[in-house]
Design a protein around this motif. Structure first.
Motif, short mmCIF file in Angstrom:
data_model
loop_
_atom_site.label_atom_id
_atom_site.label_comp_id
_atom_site.label_asym_id
_atom_site.label_seq_id
_atom_site.Cartn_x
_atom_site.Cartn_y
_atom_site.Cartn_z
N SER A 64 -8.85 -3.42 -4.17
CA SER A 64 -9.04 -2.12 -4.84
C SER A 64 -8.81 -0.94 -3.90
N HIS A 65 -8.83 -1.20 -2.58
CA HIS A 65 -8.58 -0.14 -1.60
C HIS A 65 -7.10 0.22 -1.52
N GLU A 105 -11.61 5.10 7.75
CA GLU A 105 -12.51 4.15 7.10
C GLU A 105 -12.14 2.76 7.57
N ILE A 149 -9.20 -5.71 4.34
CA ILE A 149 -8.69 -6.33 3.12
C ILE A 149 -8.79 -7.84 3.31
N HIS A 201 0.87 -1.17 0.00
CA HIS A 201 0.00 0.00 0.00
C HIS A 201 0.91 1.22 0.00
N GLY A 212 -7.23 1.89 6.10
CA GLY A 212 -8.00 3.14 6.16
C GLY A 212 -8.02 3.77 7.53
N TYR A 242 -12.70 -0.34 6.57
CA TYR A 242 -12.82 -1.51 5.70
C TYR A 242 -11.68 -2.49 5.98
N ASP A 274 -11.39 -6.59 -2.33
CA ASP A 274 -10.95 -5.55 -1.39
C ASP A 274 -9.61 -4.96 -1.74
N GLN A 282 -6.42 -3.15 7.87
CA GLN A 282 -7.32 -1.99 7.86
C GLN A 282 -6.52 -0.70 7.60
#
Length: 208
Positions: A205-206, A194, A198, A40, A121, A196, A203, A119
């Motif tokens: 796509s985040h 956020e 993975i 990421h 986010g 969300y 997922d 997570q």
């Protein structure tokens, strides 16, 4: 004023609340890609999450690795963190939570803030808010999103033995928190994070 610099009764001082990053999962629903190694912003998720804990003021920071632990420790810059290897990672998050809590014995930490590696986010702002909910070793606090409890969570040291005893499978501390719901301080974080996960290929796509 940063949460870890506040005065008595207004949150933790530096060194009071440890950070615990659970990053041992093997990514079964991701085709066996360990979540710690997913990238990421050009770096492994485990490195980014450990940096968030340190930047928010958690001291010490312990990182629990399991699947591909040697590769994760070699690829990620985890300087300033203590790596805890969980050989029983395949038994679920509960085993990693127990290993992480055990590793904090003797550190002097009066509480621990637990963050999940999948997570991304959740950043420094949310961690700092939950960190600021610390009052004593009996504290229990959790981030909330629209009033719904989520991560990160903060456990005062008085709760560690009970949490370790109840942490089985992938439930982690869920059973303990459900049993002590009335004692949890909820810290709304939906405006700064956020929550969300993975978990599946969709997922991914985040991540960028």
């Amino acid at each position: 004023m940063n949460a870890w610099e506040r005065g008595p009764g207004d949150g933790p001082r530096h060194g009071t609340v440890a950070g615990l990053l659970l990053a041992a999962g093997g990514g079964r629903r991701l085709g066996g890609r360990p979540k710690a190694l997913l990238e990421h912003r050009g770096r492994p998720l485990v490195e980014n999450a450990a940096r968030v804990l340190r930047a928010a003021g958690c001291r010490p920071v312990h990182v629990v690795l399991g699947a591909s632990a040697d590769e994760a420790a070699g690829r990620a810059d985890l300087s300033g963190s203590t790596v805890v290897r969980n050989p029983e990672w395949a038994r679920g998050m509960g085993s990693s939570l127990r290993a992480g809590l055990a590793s904090l014995a003797g550190t002097g930490a009066r509480a621990v803030l637990v963050l999940l590696v999948d997570q991304p986010g959740i950043g420094v702002e949310a961690v700092s808010r939950v960190l600021g909910a610390y009052r004593s070793p009996s504290s229990l606090a959790s981030a909330s999103y629209g009033g719904k409890r989520g991560h990160p969570v903060l456990f005062g040291a008085d709760h560690w033995a009970g949490i370790a005893a109840s942490a089985t499978g992938d439930r982690g501390a869920r059973a303990y928190l459900e049993a002590h719901e009335d004692a949890i301080t909820l810290v709304e974080c939906s405006d700064v994070a956020e929550a969300y996960d993975i978990d599946t290929p969709d997922d991914l796509s985040h991540l960028d």
